[in-house]
Design a protein around this motif. Structure first.
Motif, PDB file in Angstrom:
ATOM      1  N   VAL A 224       0.860  -1.173   0.000  1.00 38.12           N
ATOM      2  CA  VAL A 224       0.000   0.000   0.000  1.00 38.12           C
ATOM      3  C   VAL A 224       0.904   1.233   0.000  1.00 38.12           C
TER       4      VAL A 224
ATOM      5  N   THR B 283      -4.478   6.980  -1.215  1.00 33.38           N
ATOM      6  CA  THR B 283      -3.919   5.667  -0.910  1.00 33.38           C
ATOM      7  C   THR B 283      -4.114   4.774  -2.131  1.00 33.38           C
TER       8      THR B 283
ATOM      9  N   SER C 230      -3.151   0.866  -4.133  1.00 35.49           N
ATOM     10  CA  SER C 230      -2.649  -0.506  -4.015  1.00 35.49           C
ATOM     11  C   SER C 230      -2.362  -1.163  -5.353  1.00 35.49           C
TER      12      SER C 230
ATOM     13  N   HIS D 260      -2.773  -4.755   0.772  1.00 34.53           N
ATOM     14  CA  HIS D 260      -4.226  -4.848   0.875  1.00 34.53           C
ATOM     15  C   HIS D 260      -4.750  -6.145   0.261  1.00 34.53           C
TER      16      HIS D 260
ATOM     17  N   PHE E 255      -5.456  -6.421   5.726  1.00 33.43           N
ATOM     18  CA  PHE E 255      -4.126  -6.101   5.231  1.00 33.43           C
ATOM     19  C   PHE E 255      -3.138  -7.150   5.714  1.00 33.43           C
TER      20      PHE E 255
END
Lengths: 178, 178
Positions: A20, A35, A37, A158, A164
């Motif tokens: 992440v 954010t 991923s 993630h 996570f």
């Protein structure tokens, strides 16, 4: 074969992504954090990173307009802030202020580094051919920073729906891969 | 700021990729396996996976010609075989035979599943626009399989130069992300 079929809607939870990361952008002096991923390395050097940044994100327009960003890599110590940045929108929240993160000027781009992250990659957009169809940007890393005092940084990955995976132990195997 | 500059040649070791996967292809009845680390999800459903498959790999030509492959996801129990597949070439080695892996027919593509892997994604090539410049294929997952008997599958993640991170514990944080 003892396997069962898996709905296609759950495939993304298998291909658990790389770490992440928190992407910073700046437009007209206003910095934002999102954010992310879904990214992959695409070339070793100069380093190219491909990533999906949804056009529903406030950062999408900044990145498209300025063609610059910073990929900041948090460890598990910053997990709550990373998720909080993903749960809020830069339209209404100053995320640096709201989540106690420190903006530090970058060397090559206008977007700031997040000081608390253990590594920071200053990037410029290198290819936008797949943006219209897939929201997929190809970024070239212009400058990279690392905090040498953070030993064994434990990144977070993630797995979908708020789960996570925290980076575990490392093993070494003789590999011809770079 | 206590950070130091990092050579760009080492950036890829930071953006430690998603799980190491083993990609199977089949051309003229001959199946092959390659090991891959540079991939990312690009869409939830239908699931799209972007990945870099170097044109130096024997599998590159098969994938380009047949437009089909299977992404097989190994756990740490298969780490040695996964690395061995990356250290050898399908030009000279039958990797199923050499590394004791079992080929199982797929439902939607000619390439076989690797039975020992805990999950298998049958894919067809959906977009080749970035193949010429970046060796970047966009795959659509047509069918996914999972072994429900493998609880808490611990994937491996390549950190460069033969160092692999083994998936660690998981944490849950309230997230709006899917």
């Amino acid at each position: 074969m003892k396997k069962r079929s898996l709905p296609l809607s759950r495939v993304y939870r298998l291909l658990e992504p790389g770490p992440v990361v928190m992407v910073t952008t700046a437009k007209k002096g206003r910095a934002n954090i999102m954010t992310m991923s879904w990214h992959t390395m695409m070339e070793f050097e100069p380093p190219l990173v491909g990533c999906v940044i949804s056009n529903r994100n406030h950062s999408f327009a900044s990145l498209k307009a300025t063609k610059e960003c910073v990929i900041n890599i948090p460890t598990v110590k910053l997990a709550e802030q990373a998720v909080a940045c993903g749960n809020t929108s830069g339209r209404s929240v100053d995320k640096f202020k709201a989540f106690g993160l420190t903006a530090v000027p970058a060397a090559r781009v206008a977007a700031p580094l997040i000081d608390e992250c253990y590594a920071n990659l200053e990037c410029r957009v290198a290819d936008t051919r797949l943006v219209a169809k897939y929201n997929f940007f190809i970024l070239e890393v212009l400058k990279a920073w690392i905090d040498p005092s953070q030993k064994n940084p434990r990144t977070i990955h993630h797995c979908g729906r708020g789960v996570f995976m925290v980076a575990g132990k490392t093993i070494a195997l003789p590999s011809k891969m770079k």
